[in-house]
Write a protein that holds these residues in place. Structure first.
Motif, PDB file in Angstrom:
ATOM      1  N   LEU A 216      15.953 130.550  -9.663  1.00  0.00           N
ATOM      2  CA  LEU A 216      15.393 130.887  -8.360  1.00  0.00           C
ATOM      3  C   LEU A 216      16.354 130.499  -7.252  1.00  0.00           C
ATOM      4  O   LEU A 216      16.539 131.254  -6.286  1.00  0.00           O
ATOM      5  CB  LEU A 216      14.047 130.186  -8.167  1.00  0.00           C
ATOM      6  CG  LEU A 216      13.339 130.432  -6.831  1.00  0.00           C
ATOM      7  CD1 LEU A 216      13.164 131.920  -6.561  1.00  0.00           C
ATOM      8  CD2 LEU A 216      11.984 129.717  -6.813  1.00  0.00           C
ATOM      9  N   ARG A 217      16.987 129.330  -7.365  1.00  0.00           N
ATOM     10  CA  ARG A 217      17.962 128.923  -6.350  1.00  0.00           C
ATOM     11  C   ARG A 217      19.105 129.939  -6.258  1.00  0.00           C
ATOM     12  O   ARG A 217      19.518 130.331  -5.156  1.00  0.00           O
ATOM     13  CB  ARG A 217      18.511 127.542  -6.678  1.00  0.00           C
ATOM     14  CG  ARG A 217      17.508 126.408  -6.494  1.00  0.00           C
ATOM     15  CD  ARG A 217      18.175 125.051  -6.652  1.00  0.00           C
ATOM     16  NE  ARG A 217      17.216 123.979  -6.514  1.00  0.00           N
ATOM     17  CZ  ARG A 217      16.541 123.442  -7.522  1.00  0.00           C
ATOM     18  NH1 ARG A 217      16.739 123.879  -8.762  1.00  0.00           N
ATOM     19  NH2 ARG A 217      15.657 122.478  -7.313  1.00  0.00           N
ATOM     20  N   SER A 218      19.595 130.356  -7.399  1.00  0.00           N
ATOM     21  CA  SER A 218      20.686 131.336  -7.415  1.00  0.00           C
ATOM     22  C   SER A 218      20.220 132.668  -6.841  1.00  0.00           C
ATOM     23  O   SER A 218      20.957 133.324  -6.094  1.00  0.00           O
ATOM     24  CB  SER A 218      21.196 131.530  -8.845  1.00  0.00           C
ATOM     25  OG  SER A 218      21.753 130.332  -9.346  1.00  0.00           O
ATOM     26  N   TRP A 219      19.001 133.063  -7.172  1.00  0.00           N
ATOM     27  CA  TRP A 219      18.471 134.332  -6.679  1.00  0.00           C
ATOM     28  C   TRP A 219      18.351 134.314  -5.162  1.00  0.00           C
ATOM     29  O   TRP A 219      18.720 135.278  -4.485  1.00  0.00           O
ATOM     30  CB  TRP A 219      17.111 134.610  -7.309  1.00  0.00           C
ATOM     31  CG  TRP A 219      16.542 135.955  -6.964  1.00  0.00           C
ATOM     32  CD1 TRP A 219      16.726 137.130  -7.632  1.00  0.00           C
ATOM     33  CD2 TRP A 219      15.695 136.260  -5.843  1.00  0.00           C
ATOM     34  NE1 TRP A 219      16.054 138.150  -7.002  1.00  0.00           N
ATOM     35  CE2 TRP A 219      15.414 137.649  -5.901  1.00  0.00           C
ATOM     36  CE3 TRP A 219      15.146 135.512  -4.814  1.00  0.00           C
ATOM     37  CZ2 TRP A 219      14.608 138.290  -4.966  1.00  0.00           C
ATOM     38  CZ3 TRP A 219      14.355 136.146  -3.872  1.00  0.00           C
ATOM     39  CH2 TRP A 219      14.088 137.516  -3.959  1.00  0.00           C
ATOM     40  N   LEU A 220      17.852 133.211  -4.620  1.00  0.00           N
ATOM     41  CA  LEU A 220      17.696 133.098  -3.173  1.00  0.00           C
ATOM     42  C   LEU A 220      19.045 133.215  -2.461  1.00  0.00           C
ATOM     43  O   LEU A 220      19.171 133.893  -1.446  1.00  0.00           O
ATOM     44  CB  LEU A 220      17.027 131.770  -2.816  1.00  0.00           C
ATOM     45  CG  LEU A 220      15.558 131.614  -3.205  1.00  0.00           C
ATOM     46  CD1 LEU A 220      15.089 130.188  -2.959  1.00  0.00           C
ATOM     47  CD2 LEU A 220      14.677 132.599  -2.469  1.00  0.00           C
ATOM     48  N   GLN A 221      20.048 132.560  -3.001  1.00  0.00           N
ATOM     49  CA  GLN A 221      21.371 132.628  -2.386  1.00  0.00           C
ATOM     50  C   GLN A 221      21.952 134.030  -2.485  1.00  0.00           C
ATOM     51  O   GLN A 221      22.565 134.528  -1.527  1.00  0.00           O
ATOM     52  CB  GLN A 221      22.306 131.631  -3.061  1.00  0.00           C
ATOM     53  CG  GLN A 221      23.709 131.613  -2.468  1.00  0.00           C
ATOM     54  CD  GLN A 221      24.554 130.496  -3.029  1.00  0.00           C
ATOM     55  OE1 GLN A 221      24.105 129.354  -3.135  1.00  0.00           O
ATOM     56  NE2 GLN A 221      25.780 130.811  -3.411  1.00  0.00           N
ATOM     57  N   ASP A 222      21.743 134.686  -3.606  1.00  0.00           N
ATOM     58  CA  ASP A 222      22.294 136.028  -3.807  1.00  0.00           C
ATOM     59  C   ASP A 222      21.680 137.053  -2.860  1.00  0.00           C
ATOM     60  O   ASP A 222      22.295 138.086  -2.583  1.00  0.00           O
ATOM     61  CB  ASP A 222      22.089 136.480  -5.252  1.00  0.00           C
ATOM     62  CG  ASP A 222      22.946 135.699  -6.234  1.00  0.00           C
ATOM     63  OD1 ASP A 222      23.911 135.045  -5.787  1.00  0.00           O
ATOM     64  OD2 ASP A 222      22.637 135.724  -7.446  1.00  0.00           O
ATOM     65  N   GLN A 223      20.458 136.790  -2.372  1.00  0.00           N
ATOM     66  CA  GLN A 223      19.793 137.744  -1.483  1.00  0.00           C
ATOM     67  C   GLN A 223      20.340 137.712  -0.064  1.00  0.00           C
ATOM     68  O   GLN A 223      20.138 138.640   0.716  1.00  0.00           O
ATOM     69  CB  GLN A 223      18.283 137.474  -1.436  1.00  0.00           C
ATOM     70  CG  GLN A 223      17.575 137.561  -2.774  1.00  0.00           C
ATOM     71  CD  GLN A 223      17.863 138.858  -3.504  1.00  0.00           C
ATOM     72  OE1 GLN A 223      17.574 139.943  -3.005  1.00  0.00           O
ATOM     73  NE2 GLN A 223      18.433 138.747  -4.699  1.00  0.00           N
ATOM     74  N   THR A 224      21.036 136.638   0.297  1.00  0.00           N
ATOM     75  CA  THR A 224      21.518 136.508   1.666  1.00  0.00           C
ATOM     76  C   THR A 224      22.756 137.374   1.895  1.00  0.00           C
ATOM     77  O   THR A 224      23.452 137.745   0.953  1.00  0.00           O
ATOM     78  CB  THR A 224      21.871 135.045   1.998  1.00  0.00           C
ATOM     79  OG1 THR A 224      23.041 134.665   1.267  1.00  0.00           O
ATOM     80  CG2 THR A 224      20.723 134.107   1.643  1.00  0.00           C
ATOM     81  N   LEU A 225      23.022 137.654   3.145  1.00  0.00           N
ATOM     82  CA  LEU A 225      24.232 138.392   3.505  1.00  0.00           C
ATOM     83  C   LEU A 225      25.410 137.464   3.734  1.00  0.00           C
ATOM     84  O   LEU A 225      26.564 137.891   3.706  1.00  0.00           O
ATOM     85  CB  LEU A 225      23.988 139.219   4.776  1.00  0.00           C
ATOM     86  CG  LEU A 225      22.889 140.280   4.701  1.00  0.00           C
ATOM     87  CD1 LEU A 225      22.807 141.040   6.023  1.00  0.00           C
ATOM     88  CD2 LEU A 225      23.120 141.239   3.542  1.00  0.00           C
ATOM     89  N   THR A 226      25.110 136.190   3.963  1.00  0.00           N
ATOM     90  CA  THR A 226      26.161 135.229   4.293  1.00  0.00           C
ATOM     91  C   THR A 226      26.578 134.368   3.117  1.00  0.00           C
ATOM     92  O   THR A 226      27.549 133.615   3.212  1.00  0.00           O
ATOM     93  CB  THR A 226      25.688 134.300   5.421  1.00  0.00           C
ATOM     94  OG1 THR A 226      24.525 133.572   4.974  1.00  0.00           O
ATOM     95  CG2 THR A 226      25.349 135.094   6.674  1.00  0.00           C
ATOM     96  N   GLY A 227      25.822 134.441   2.024  1.00  0.00           N
ATOM     97  CA  GLY A 227      26.159 133.641   0.858  1.00  0.00           C
ATOM     98  C   GLY A 227      25.633 132.226   0.909  1.00  0.00           C
ATOM     99  O   GLY A 227      25.949 131.406   0.044  1.00  0.00           O
ATOM    100  N   THR A 258      16.525 133.886   7.462  1.00  0.00           N
ATOM    101  CA  THR A 258      16.743 134.246   6.057  1.00  0.00           C
ATOM    102  C   THR A 258      18.203 134.534   5.737  1.00  0.00           C
ATOM    103  O   THR A 258      18.516 134.887   4.603  1.00  0.00           O
ATOM    104  CB  THR A 258      15.917 135.479   5.668  1.00  0.00           C
ATOM    105  OG1 THR A 258      16.438 136.641   6.338  1.00  0.00           O
ATOM    106  CG2 THR A 258      14.435 135.291   6.026  1.00  0.00           C
ATOM    107  N   ALA A 259      19.084 134.400   6.723  1.00  0.00           N
ATOM    108  CA  ALA A 259      20.514 134.694   6.521  1.00  0.00           C
ATOM    109  C   ALA A 259      20.716 136.128   6.022  1.00  0.00           C
ATOM    110  O   ALA A 259      21.621 136.398   5.250  1.00  0.00           O
ATOM    111  CB  ALA A 259      21.156 133.692   5.576  1.00  0.00           C
ATOM    112  N   GLY A 260      19.849 137.024   6.490  1.00  0.00           N
ATOM    113  CA  GLY A 260      19.991 138.420   6.138  1.00  0.00           C
ATOM    114  C   GLY A 260      19.289 138.844   4.868  1.00  0.00           C
ATOM    115  O   GLY A 260      19.334 140.016   4.490  1.00  0.00           O
ATOM    116  N   ALA A 261      18.602 137.896   4.199  1.00  0.00           N
ATOM    117  CA  ALA A 261      17.870 138.278   2.986  1.00  0.00           C
ATOM    118  C   ALA A 261      16.752 139.242   3.314  1.00  0.00           C
ATOM    119  O   ALA A 261      16.382 140.100   2.503  1.00  0.00           O
ATOM    120  CB  ALA A 261      17.297 137.024   2.311  1.00  0.00           C
TER     121      ALA A 261
END
Length: 264
Positions: A216-227, A258-261
């Motif tokens: 889940l942590r990896s998924w959340l980061q992958d959804q952002t536009l900024t990384g 959401t950093a673009g998520a």
């Protein structure tokens, strides 16, 4: 006189403001309380666990801030009203109310395998607690014709449910957002702003024993536009800005962190 003579050495966005944070003993509530105190607010820490509230209060005091912990069940109408009344009477004002209490959701189980009680519990907890705390705050803010009421969550990113079972969380978020819109419309003429801090998920708050926590942590980061996802410090900083006069034109809105998520 230089151009910087009238600029304070340290910004104090919330000087002389009085705030109540419900759920202040948790990670999100504690981050918001620390940021508010850093910016000059007197913070009243409300929650159900005295030990965690006092830990946050002690940390704030050690940094030179003022914090007052109180055991308050945000689901108990009488307790919420009595505490808000006490804060307003002692301070002569109540400027900010933030509710970030846990909604007691059951996650990790597919909906078709859930009991109706487990699915509905977070919805009932969220709607009742947010209603009670917002109403208590508004009753003290209306005579002063100013104030900020804030919640945490935002419209749910339903894509997460393709991979992770989140129970009634999504419905809970949407219910609270409907309440935010209605409150903003009704309280705006009284000078009261109502906002949501919209998160795409905070990896720092995911329990290590949560099923699939690393994924889940990896998924959340992958959804952002900024990384990178928002941190607890980001939450506190945005909350302090949103509660300040710098954001006086913003109400009825969800502030997207959401950093673009999630794109508006």
């Amino acid at each position: 006189m230089t151009d910087t003579d009238d600029i304070p050495e340290e910004p104090v966005l919330l000087k002389d403001r009085t705030a109540i944070i419900y759920g202040a003993g948790g990670s999100v509530g504690g981050a918001i309380a620390r940021a508010f105190a850093r910016e000059g607010a007197v913070v009243h820490l409300a929650g159900r666990t005295a030990a965690t509230l006092h830990a946050v209060a002690d940390d704030i005091a050690a940094r030179g801030g003022e914090a007052h912990p109180a055991v308050v069940d945000a689901l108990d109408e009488a307790q919420v009203e009595a505490h808000a009344a006490t804060v307003a009477e002692r301070s002569g004002r109540l400027d900010i109310s933030v509710n970030v209490i846990s909604d007691q959701d059951v996650q990790g189980t597919p909906m078709v395998q859930m009991s109706v009680e487990d699915y509905l519990r977070p919805i009932e907890v969220a709607v009742r607690s947010k209603f009670l705390t917002a109403r208590a705050a508004a009753r003290r803010m209306i005579p002063r014709r100013s104030g900020v009421i804030m919640t945490f969550g935002g419209t749910f990113n339903w894509q997460v449910t393709r991979t992770f079972h989140v129970g009634g969380m999504g419905t809970t978020f949407d219910a609270v957002e409907s309440m935010r819109r209605q409150l903003a419309c009704e309280l705006g003429p009284h000078g009261i702003r109502v906002l949501t801090l919209r998160t795409g998920g905070l990896p720092d708050t995911i329990p290590t024993d949560f099923p699939g926590s690393e994924g889940l942590r990896s998924w959340l980061q992958d959804q952002t536009l900024t990384g990178r996802t928002a941190t607890l410090d980001d939450v506190g900083n945005l909350a302090a800005f949103a509660a300040s006069d710098l954001a006086r034109t913003i109400t009825g809105a969800a502030l997207n962190m959401t950093a673009g998520a999630v794109l508006d």
